[in-house]
Design a protein around this motif. Structure first.
Motif, PDB file in Angstrom:
ATOM      1  N   ARG A 213     -77.772 -29.076  53.345  1.00 18.54           N
ATOM      2  CA  ARG A 213     -78.154 -27.611  53.061  1.00 18.54           C
ATOM      3  C   ARG A 213     -76.502 -26.646  53.513  1.00 18.54           C
ATOM      4  O   ARG A 213     -75.956 -27.584  53.983  1.00 18.54           O
ATOM      5  CB  ARG A 213     -79.007 -26.932  53.801  1.00 18.54           C
ATOM      6  N   HIS A 214     -76.894 -25.037  52.741  1.00 19.42           N
ATOM      7  CA  HIS A 214     -75.336 -24.382  52.939  1.00 19.42           C
ATOM      8  C   HIS A 214     -75.313 -24.227  54.415  1.00 19.42           C
ATOM      9  O   HIS A 214     -76.127 -24.407  55.601  1.00 19.42           O
ATOM     10  CB  HIS A 214     -75.954 -23.242  52.295  1.00 19.42           C
ATOM     11  N   GLY A 215     -74.014 -25.180  54.901  1.00 18.13           N
ATOM     12  CA  GLY A 215     -73.604 -24.891  56.379  1.00 18.13           C
ATOM     13  C   GLY A 215     -74.068 -26.043  56.914  1.00 18.13           C
ATOM     14  O   GLY A 215     -73.476 -26.537  58.744  1.00 18.13           O
TER      15      GLY A 215
ATOM     16  N   HIS B 123     -70.769 -25.635  51.832  1.00 17.32           N
ATOM     17  CA  HIS B 123     -70.771 -23.904  51.485  1.00 17.32           C
ATOM     18  C   HIS B 123     -71.339 -23.908  50.143  1.00 17.32           C
ATOM     19  O   HIS B 123     -70.462 -24.477  49.417  1.00 17.32           O
ATOM     20  CB  HIS B 123     -69.578 -23.318  51.901  1.00 17.32           C
ATOM     21  N   LEU B 124     -72.016 -23.483  49.905  1.00 16.91           N
ATOM     22  CA  LEU B 124     -72.748 -22.800  48.598  1.00 16.91           C
ATOM     23  C   LEU B 124     -72.176 -21.335  48.172  1.00 16.91           C
ATOM     24  O   LEU B 124     -71.629 -20.838  49.168  1.00 16.91           O
ATOM     25  CB  LEU B 124     -74.332 -22.699  48.860  1.00 16.91           C
ATOM     26  N   ARG B 125     -71.365 -22.071  46.899  1.00 18.20           N
ATOM     27  CA  ARG B 125     -70.785 -20.896  46.329  1.00 18.20           C
ATOM     28  C   ARG B 125     -71.851 -19.070  46.847  1.00 18.20           C
ATOM     29  O   ARG B 125     -71.542 -18.226  47.272  1.00 18.20           O
ATOM     30  CB  ARG B 125     -70.929 -20.891  45.046  1.00 18.20           C
ATOM     31  N   HIS B 126     -73.386 -19.482  46.340  1.00 14.40           N
ATOM     32  CA  HIS B 126     -73.922 -18.003  46.199  1.00 14.40           C
ATOM     33  C   HIS B 126     -75.334 -18.544  47.648  1.00 14.40           C
ATOM     34  O   HIS B 126     -76.671 -19.722  46.780  1.00 14.40           O
ATOM     35  CB  HIS B 126     -74.776 -18.608  44.895  1.00 14.40           C
ATOM     36  N   PRO B 127     -74.791 -19.147  48.633  1.00 12.48           N
ATOM     37  CA  PRO B 127     -76.565 -19.353  49.761  1.00 12.48           C
ATOM     38  C   PRO B 127     -77.334 -18.859  49.692  1.00 12.48           C
ATOM     39  O   PRO B 127     -77.319 -17.027  48.646  1.00 12.48           O
ATOM     40  CB  PRO B 127     -75.290 -18.893  51.021  1.00 12.48           C
TER      41      PRO B 127
END
Length: 76
Positions: free
Chosen positions: A44-46, A59-63
């Motif tokens: 998951r993002h983070g 980190h996702l580019r588009h969270p």
């Protein structure tokens, strides 16, 4: 870093866009959010990923949008 195996872990993306991390039988193990993973784990993002003595943040580019906090009623 000597605590990291040559092929320590893999991050893969499925056809739905989900990312998974998989430990590749490393000596030190792979940890996500300070818990050792034994099977492929959804990222998951983070999320914090620890590989040997190294710590990374996923980190996702588009969270996804942040969720608003929920307030629960006060209990008697």
């Amino acid at each position: 870093d000597p605590s990291v195996s040559p092929l320590h872990a893999c991050i893969i993306q499925d056809k739905n866009g989900n990312f998974y991390i998989r430990d590749e039988n490393s000596l030190a193990g792979t940890w996500v959010n300070f818990e050792r993973i034994e099977q492929p784990h959804v990222l998951r993002h983070g999320d914090l990923i620890q590989i040997g003595h190294r710590l990374y943040r996923f980190h996702l580019r588009h969270p996804p949008p942040a969720k608003a906090p929920r307030f629960l009623p006060k209990r008697p």
